[in-house]
Scaffold this active site. Structure first.
Site, PDB file in Angstrom:
ATOM      1  N   GLY A  37     -82.713 117.316   0.935  1.00 41.39           N
ATOM      2  CA  GLY A  37     -81.950 116.502  -0.600  1.00 41.39           C
ATOM      3  C   GLY A  37     -80.241 116.453   0.089  1.00 41.39           C
ATOM      4  N   SER A  39     -78.632 114.290   1.598  1.00 46.32           N
ATOM      5  CA  SER A  39     -77.517 113.660   2.000  1.00 46.32           C
ATOM      6  C   SER A  39     -76.655 112.685   0.887  1.00 46.32           C
ATOM      7  CB  SER A  39     -78.930 111.779   2.432  1.00 46.32           C
ATOM      8  OG  SER A  39     -79.875 111.668   1.535  1.00 46.32           O
ATOM      9  N   GLY A  41     -75.394 114.346  -3.358  1.00 50.93           N
ATOM     10  CA  GLY A  41     -75.062 115.327  -4.534  1.00 50.93           C
ATOM     11  C   GLY A  41     -75.643 116.754  -4.289  1.00 50.93           C
ATOM     12  N   ARG A  62     -84.761 111.962   2.486  1.00 51.81           N
ATOM     13  CA  ARG A  62     -85.360 110.341   1.914  1.00 51.81           C
ATOM     14  C   ARG A  62     -85.353 108.878   3.029  1.00 51.81           C
ATOM     15  NH1 ARG A  62     -88.074 112.753  -2.716  1.00 51.81           N
ATOM     16  NH2 ARG A  62     -86.515 111.287  -3.527  1.00 51.81           N
ATOM     17  N   SER A 162     -83.852 125.849  -8.300  1.00 54.83           N
ATOM     18  CA  SER A 162     -85.029 125.763  -9.405  1.00 54.83           C
ATOM     19  C   SER A 162     -83.928 124.984 -10.583  1.00 54.83           C
ATOM     20  CB  SER A 162     -85.659 126.749  -9.924  1.00 54.83           C
ATOM     21  OG  SER A 162     -86.594 126.202 -10.857  1.00 54.83           O
ATOM     22  N   TYR A 176     -90.211 117.341 -15.295  1.00 55.47           N
ATOM     23  CA  TYR A 176     -89.590 118.123 -14.046  1.00 55.47           C
ATOM     24  C   TYR A 176     -89.400 119.452 -14.233  1.00 55.47           C
ATOM     25  CZ  TYR A 176     -84.213 119.211 -12.714  1.00 55.47           C
ATOM     26  OH  TYR A 176     -83.904 119.650 -12.219  1.00 55.47           O
ATOM     27  N   LYS A 180     -90.208 123.057 -12.003  1.00 59.45           N
ATOM     28  CA  LYS A 180     -88.769 123.713 -11.150  1.00 59.45           C
ATOM     29  C   LYS A 180     -89.646 124.715 -11.593  1.00 59.45           C
ATOM     30  CE  LYS A 180     -85.736 121.467 -10.207  1.00 59.45           C
ATOM     31  NZ  LYS A 180     -85.124 121.557  -8.735  1.00 59.45           N
TER      32      LYS A 180
END
Length: 332
Positions: A37, A39, A41, A62, A162, A176, A180
Site C-alpha cells: 500500500g 503508493s 496515504g 495495485r 491494524s 473493515y 482488522k
C-alpha cells in the site's frame, strides 16, 4: 534454593534475555524495507520516513500509474511493483524479483488497505471477503514470501498496521473492523512464534489519520451522508492524527522492536473501557450508531467512491485538513 524457585528464576532470566534481545535497536540505515500500500496515504509517508532514516525502499501497490507518481515524488532508487496483495502468486513474484535486484527484504510494513463505509444491511459476504483478502491474507502472503530468508538470517522486522477498529468494533465499518480484528490476532501469533527466530513483529493500531484516503474509500447506503461524516471526523485535529506524525511513530516503534503501538489516546481510552466496562463500551458504540445515517440502499447494491459522493458538507472548511492531505499523499 528449592527446585520450584530455581525453575521460576530460570524462566524469568530467559524471559529477560529474550526481552532484551527483542528491544535492541533495529536501525533502518542500509536495510531494505518493503511497504505494501506504498503508493499513497500512510504507505507513501512511511516510505518518506524510511528514506530519511537511510533505508532502501520498495513499494507494492495495485495501480501502476499511482505507483509511478509516488516513485517520482520519492526520487530514484525506489523499487516499485504493481500487484494486488490479495494475489499470493503476484506477491511471491514481486518479492523474488526484488531479491534479484536488491537483495533480501529486512523489514516488511503491511499497510495496504481498503475501507467500506455503510450500514450493516448494505454489506454482503463479498465485502467481508474483499476486506479480509487485503488486510489479513495480504499480510499472510507478504509475510510468507519474506519469512524464509528472514529465518535463515535470524533477523528481520515485520510491522502489521491494524486499527483501533481492530480492537473496538466501529459501527458502519463492520467488514473493515472484522478484518482488522483478524489481522491483530495474526500479528500477536506471529510475534510469539517468531521471537526465537530473531524476528520482531510490531502490531500498530492507528485511529483516524489525515491521509486523504476517504476520497478513494467505498461508501454504501446514503453515500453522500456517509462520506460527509467520515471525512469530517477524519479532519478534526483533536480526533484525528496527521499522517506525518503517525508514520514517524510507526518507524520509531519498528526500530525499537516494540510489540504494539496504539497511536491515539482516544483508542487507548476505548480499549481500557472495553476491558473494564464492556457494557458501557457497547452502549457508547450503539449511541454512536444512532447518530449515523440511516436507511439508504438495499442489500447487495453497489458502492460509490468518496470522490463520487461530494456534497456541500465535504466541500466546506470542516474538511480542509483532509483535502490538503489528498494533495500531499497522492490521493488524486
Amino acid at each position: 534454593m528449592k527446585p520450584g524457585w530455581l525453575g521460576l528464576g530460570l524462566v524469568a532470566a530467559a524471559g529477560a534475555v529474550m526481552l532484551n534481545r527483542l528491544r535492541r535497536p533495529h536501525r533502518l540505515r542500509g536495510r531494505l524495507v518493503l511497504i505494501t500500500g506504498g503508493s499513497r496515504g500512510l504507505g507513501l509517508e512511511l516510505a518518506r520516513v524510511c528514506l530519511d532514516r537511510g533505508a532502501r525502499v520498495a513499494l507494492l501497490g495495485r495501480d501502476a500509474d499511482t505507483l509511478a507518481t509516488a516513485r517520482a515524488s520519492l526520487g530514484d532508487g525506489v523499487f516499485t511493483f504493481a500487484c494486488d496483495v490479495a494475489d499470493r502468486g503476484a506477491v511471491r513474484a514481486a518479492v523474488d524479483t526484488l531479491a534479484e535486484r536488491a537483495g533480501d527484504v529486512d523489514v516488511v510494513i503491511h499497510c495496504a488497505g481498503q475501507i467500506q463505509v455503510g450500514p450493516l444491511k448494505t454489506m454482503t459476504p463479498a465485502d467481508y471477503q474483499r476486506s479480509l483478502d487485503t488486510h489479513l491474507f495480504g499480510a499472510i502472503h507478504v509475510v510468507d514470501a519474506v519469512l524464509p530468508s528472514m529465518r535463515e538470517r535470524r533477523a528481520g522486522n515485520i510491522v502489521l498496521v491494524s486499527s483501533v477498529g481492530g480492537l473496538v468494533a466501529v459501527p458502519h465499518l463492520t467488514p473493515y473492523s472484522t478484518s482488522k480484528f483478524a489481522l491483530a490476532g495474526y500479528a500477536e501469533g506471529l510475534r510469539a512464534e517468531l521471537a526465537n527466530d530473531g524476528i520482531c513483529v510490531t502490531a500498530v493500531y492507528p485511529g483516524l489519520m489525515r491521509t486523504g484516503s476517504p476520497r478513494n474509500a467505498d461508501f454504501k447506503g446514503r453515500h453522500e451522508r456517509e462520506y460527509a461524516w467520515f471525512t469530517i471526523a477524519g479532519s478534526l485535529p483533536f480526533v484525528s492524527m496527521s499522517v506525518q506524525k503517525a508514520a514517524r511513530s510507526i518507524v520509531a516503534a519498528c526500530e525499537r522492536g516494540q510489540a504494539s503501538l496504539n497511536l491515539m489516546p482516544l483508542g487507548r481510552v476505548l480499549l481500557t473501557l472495553k476491558a473494564w466496562l464492556p457494557g458501557v463500551t457497547a452502549a457508547l458504540m450503539s449511541g454512536f450508531n444512532r447518530a449515523l445515517p440511516r436507511g439508504g440502499d438495499a442489500p447487495g447494491t453497489g458502492s460509490r467512491k468518496g470522490h463520487e459522493s461530494e456534497s456541500f458538507a465535504t466541500r466546506s472548511p470542516l474538511t480542509l485538513l483532509t483535502r490538503r492531505a489528498e494533495l500531499s499523499q497522492n490521493q488524486r
